[in-house]
Structure formats: C-alpha cells, structure tokens
Design a protein around this motif. Structure first.
Motif, PDB file in Angstrom:
ATOM      1  N   ASP A 199     -41.266   7.308  13.722  1.00 11.40           N
ATOM      2  CA  ASP A 199     -42.481   6.632  13.264  1.00 11.40           C
ATOM      3  C   ASP A 199     -43.604   6.783  14.279  1.00 11.40           C
ATOM      4  O   ASP A 199     -43.375   6.821  15.490  1.00 11.40           O
ATOM      5  N   ARG A 200     -44.843   6.830  13.754  1.00 14.16           N
ATOM      6  CA  ARG A 200     -46.000   7.053  14.630  1.00 14.16           C
ATOM      7  C   ARG A 200     -46.224   5.902  15.599  1.00 14.16           C
ATOM      8  O   ARG A 200     -46.862   6.060  16.619  1.00 14.16           O
ATOM      9  N   GLN A 201     -45.731   4.720  15.269  1.00 11.75           N
ATOM     10  CA  GLN A 201     -45.936   3.568  16.149  1.00 11.75           C
ATOM     11  C   GLN A 201     -44.895   3.495  17.257  1.00 11.75           C
ATOM     12  O   GLN A 201     -44.625   2.420  17.784  1.00 11.75           O
ATOM     13  N   THR A 202     -44.297   4.626  17.622  1.00  7.87           N
ATOM     14  CA  THR A 202     -43.324   4.637  18.706  1.00  7.87           C
ATOM     15  C   THR A 202     -43.971   5.098  20.004  1.00  7.87           C
ATOM     16  O   THR A 202     -44.975   5.805  19.998  1.00  7.87           O
ATOM     17  N   TRP A 203     -43.358   4.703  21.101  1.00 11.19           N
ATOM     18  CA  TRP A 203     -43.837   5.059  22.443  1.00 11.19           C
ATOM     19  C   TRP A 203     -42.788   5.960  23.075  1.00 11.19           C
ATOM     20  O   TRP A 203     -41.614   5.580  23.183  1.00 11.19           O
ATOM     21  N   LEU A 204     -43.207   7.167  23.448  1.00 10.56           N
ATOM     22  CA  LEU A 204     -42.299   8.147  24.035  1.00 10.56           C
ATOM     23  C   LEU A 204     -42.783   8.498  25.431  1.00 10.56           C
ATOM     24  O   LEU A 204     -43.966   8.762  25.630  1.00 10.56           O
ATOM     25  N   VAL A 205     -41.863   8.525  26.390  1.00 12.97           N
ATOM     26  CA  VAL A 205     -42.208   8.869  27.768  1.00 12.97           C
ATOM     27  C   VAL A 205     -41.274   9.980  28.242  1.00 12.97           C
ATOM     28  O   VAL A 205     -40.059   9.898  28.047  1.00 12.97           O
ATOM     29  N   ASN A 206     -41.857  10.993  28.882  1.00 12.44           N
ATOM     30  CA  ASN A 206     -41.088  12.137  29.386  1.00 12.44           C
ATOM     31  C   ASN A 206     -40.316  12.812  28.253  1.00 12.44           C
ATOM     32  O   ASN A 206     -39.079  12.868  28.246  1.00 12.44           O
ATOM     33  N   GLY A 207     -41.065  13.321  27.297  1.00 13.00           N
ATOM     34  CA  GLY A 207     -40.456  13.966  26.135  1.00 13.00           C
ATOM     35  C   GLY A 207     -39.531  15.112  26.485  1.00 13.00           C
ATOM     36  O   GLY A 207     -38.578  15.394  25.748  1.00 13.00           O
ATOM     37  N   ASP A 208     -39.784  15.774  27.615  1.00 10.53           N
ATOM     38  CA  ASP A 208     -38.900  16.860  28.047  1.00 10.53           C
ATOM     39  C   ASP A 208     -37.469  16.388  28.261  1.00 10.53           C
ATOM     40  O   ASP A 208     -36.537  17.200  28.233  1.00 10.53           O
ATOM     41  N   SER A 209     -37.291  15.088  28.515  1.00 12.78           N
ATOM     42  CA  SER A 209     -35.954  14.549  28.820  1.00 12.78           C
ATOM     43  C   SER A 209     -35.369  13.763  27.655  1.00 12.78           C
ATOM     44  O   SER A 209     -34.439  12.978  27.839  1.00 12.78           O
ATOM     45  N   ILE A 210     -35.905  13.952  26.453  1.00 15.31           N
ATOM     46  CA  ILE A 210     -35.388  13.261  25.263  1.00 15.31           C
ATOM     47  C   ILE A 210     -34.796  14.303  24.317  1.00 15.31           C
ATOM     48  O   ILE A 210     -35.443  15.291  23.981  1.00 15.31           O
ATOM     49  N   SER A 215     -40.642   1.119  18.384  1.00 13.97           N
ATOM     50  CA  SER A 215     -39.587   1.397  19.348  1.00 13.97           C
ATOM     51  C   SER A 215     -40.145   2.202  20.513  1.00 13.97           C
ATOM     52  O   SER A 215     -41.248   2.751  20.436  1.00 13.97           O
ATOM     53  N   ALA A 216     -39.365   2.292  21.597  1.00 13.29           N
ATOM     54  CA  ALA A 216     -39.781   3.053  22.774  1.00 13.29           C
ATOM     55  C   ALA A 216     -38.589   3.806  23.331  1.00 13.29           C
ATOM     56  O   ALA A 216     -37.489   3.244  23.454  1.00 13.29           O
ATOM     57  N   PRO A 257     -36.480  -1.318  14.179  1.00 15.45           N
ATOM     58  CA  PRO A 257     -37.808  -1.597  14.729  1.00 15.45           C
ATOM     59  C   PRO A 257     -37.728  -2.276  16.095  1.00 15.45           C
ATOM     60  O   PRO A 257     -36.890  -3.145  16.333  1.00 15.45           O
ATOM     61  N   GLY A 258     -38.588  -1.853  17.002  1.00 22.01           N
ATOM     62  CA  GLY A 258     -38.718  -2.517  18.292  1.00 22.01           C
ATOM     63  C   GLY A 258     -37.586  -2.261  19.267  1.00 22.01           C
ATOM     64  O   GLY A 258     -37.460  -2.989  20.259  1.00 22.01           O
ATOM     65  N   VAL A 259     -36.783  -1.233  19.032  1.00 23.45           N
ATOM     66  CA  VAL A 259     -35.691  -0.919  19.966  1.00 23.45           C
ATOM     67  C   VAL A 259     -36.268  -0.263  21.216  1.00 23.45           C
ATOM     68  O   VAL A 259     -37.147   0.603  21.139  1.00 23.45           O
ATOM     69  N   PHE A 260     -35.763  -0.666  22.382  1.00 21.26           N
ATOM     70  CA  PHE A 260     -36.250  -0.145  23.662  1.00 21.26           C
ATOM     71  C   PHE A 260     -35.090   0.540  24.374  1.00 21.26           C
ATOM     72  O   PHE A 260     -34.112  -0.112  24.735  1.00 21.26           O
ATOM     73  N   VAL A 261     -35.206   1.855  24.530  1.00 17.39           N
ATOM     74  CA  VAL A 261     -34.186   2.639  25.234  1.00 17.39           C
ATOM     75  C   VAL A 261     -34.832   3.194  26.500  1.00 17.39           C
ATOM     76  O   VAL A 261     -35.833   3.915  26.426  1.00 17.39           O
ATOM     77  N   VAL A 262     -34.273   2.855  27.659  1.00 16.35           N
ATOM     78  CA  VAL A 262     -34.911   3.237  28.917  1.00 16.35           C
ATOM     79  C   VAL A 262     -33.881   3.860  29.859  1.00 16.35           C
ATOM     80  O   VAL A 262     -32.780   3.334  30.022  1.00 16.35           O
ATOM     81  N   ALA A 263     -34.243   4.995  30.430  1.00 14.87           N
ATOM     82  CA  ALA A 263     -33.356   5.690  31.372  1.00 14.87           C
ATOM     83  C   ALA A 263     -33.878   5.596  32.799  1.00 14.87           C
ATOM     84  O   ALA A 263     -33.361   6.265  33.685  1.00 14.87           O
ATOM     85  N   ALA A 264     -34.893   4.788  33.036  1.00 11.77           N
ATOM     86  CA  ALA A 264     -35.470   4.676  34.377  1.00 11.77           C
ATOM     87  C   ALA A 264     -36.086   3.302  34.564  1.00 11.77           C
ATOM     88  O   ALA A 264     -36.726   2.772  33.658  1.00 11.77           O
TER      89      ALA A 264
END
Length: 212
Positions: free
Chosen positions: A85-96, A108-109, A128-135
C-alpha cells in the motif's frame, strides 16, 4: 442587534424568530451584502498566496512520498503479485526482500538496516500499522553522543511463508517467525516464533501456542 460580522448567524436566527423590526432587518440585509463583498475581496487578494502555499505543500508531500516509499520500493527485491500500500514507510529498500504474493497493508513500516535485511516469505500478510524493524539506535551513555546520532545496532529479521501478522504488531531486530505462524494484533515480537504457532501479547509477555 449586533453589528459584527461574527454575529450574523445569531442575527439571522433573530430575524427568523421575528425578534427584529423592519429597520433591523434592513440593516441585517445590508450587513449580509457587505459580508459577501468582504469575503470575495479577501479571497481574490489571498488567492495567489494561498495557491502558492498549496503548491509548495504538495511539492513537499510528493518529495516525502518519494523518499519514504517510492525510491526504497524501486530498490527492494519483490516477487510476483506483491501488494504494498502507498501509505507504507520503507527504509533501506536495498535490504528488503519479499517473496511472491506478499501483502503489506496501509500504515505499516519496514525499516531495514544498512546491512541487516528484512526477509518475508511467500503469501505472508502484514496487517495495517505493522512495524518491522531490523535496526535500532544505539543507547550508550558514555561518549557524549546523543541517541539521535548514535550508530544503529542491526540484526536481520526473517518472516516465513504463509504468515499472518495482525494490525499494529511490532517485530523487533533479530526476530525469526516460522512458516505458517500467526502474530496477534498489537503483539511485540522479540526472538523466535516457531512454525505453525500463534503468538499474542498478554500482559507484559508474549504467549505462544500451536495453531489448531
């Protein structure tokens, strides 16, 4: 009868209720015409400035969407039939890395590390609203460096295939969720969830049981 524009609504009610005489009604009609002219003049004068501000806000909004969603999504590895979904937050796409037919719901993020990856298997759903963080930020007291600028501590996150993660769940660095697991809404996962199990929060801990 009040003479301020802010009292027009009250005076209109008084007129409808028959509390104004003819002279006061005539004054009210004149004030209404003046109010319309004042609003129109104000709108004409402020239209260029308002339009510029709206365009500027739109540019900033589009820049944020590109930075937090568009650019990382183009760099990530995603299989066939994925929905993000467009309302998602993605960080460091190279590592996803996403398998086939993964669904990432709105708000979600996925926050991967510079090196630590987030890997999600086939047919997994993030609610909705799931937060997955590797750092996470470092939190050392010594050294005089504010938390805001401390180096990240990174650990990869592995989420298996055919997993359902409920709304507002948080998956912390180093977590490993087995195939076919279900994570309850609002759960905080740190560590390993075995395949085919349901994990849900109760009190301060995480309960895990077999799926039936």
């Amino acid at each position: 009868m009040k003479q301020r524009f802010s009292e027009l609504g009250l005076d209109r009610w008084r007129a409808e209720a028959g509390l104004l005489d003819e002279t006061e009604r005539a004054i009210l009609r004149r004030r209404e015409r003046l109010f319309i002219a004042w609003k129109a003049g104000k709108g004409i004068l402020l239209l260029p400035l308002s339009t510029f501000r709206q365009l500027l806000n739109l540019v900033f909004l589009l820049a944020d969407v590109e930075r937090l969603h568009g650019a990382p999504r183009r760099r990530m590895i995603a299989g066939r039939g994925c929905v993000i979904d467009r309302q998602t937050w993605l960080v460091n796409g190279d590592s996803i890395e996403l398998g086939d037919h993964v669904k990432v719901s709105a708000f979600s993020a996925l926050v991967a590390g510079a090196e630590a990856k987030i890997m999600i298997g086939d047919y997994t759903i993030l609610g909705p609203g799931v937060f997955v963080v590797a750092a996470n930020h470092g939190i050392a007291k010594d050294g005089g460096i504010p938390i805001r600028y401390q180096a990240w501590n990174e650990k990869p996150v592995h989420i298996g295939s055919n997993v359902w993660i409920g709304a507002n769940a948080v998956i912390l660095p180093g977590s490993r969720i087995g195939d076919g697991a279900v994570i309850g809404a609002g759960a905080v996962v740190r560590g390993e969830v075995p395949p085919g199990c349901i994990a849900y929060s109760r009190g301060a801990g995480l309960n895990v049981r077999e799926r039936q």
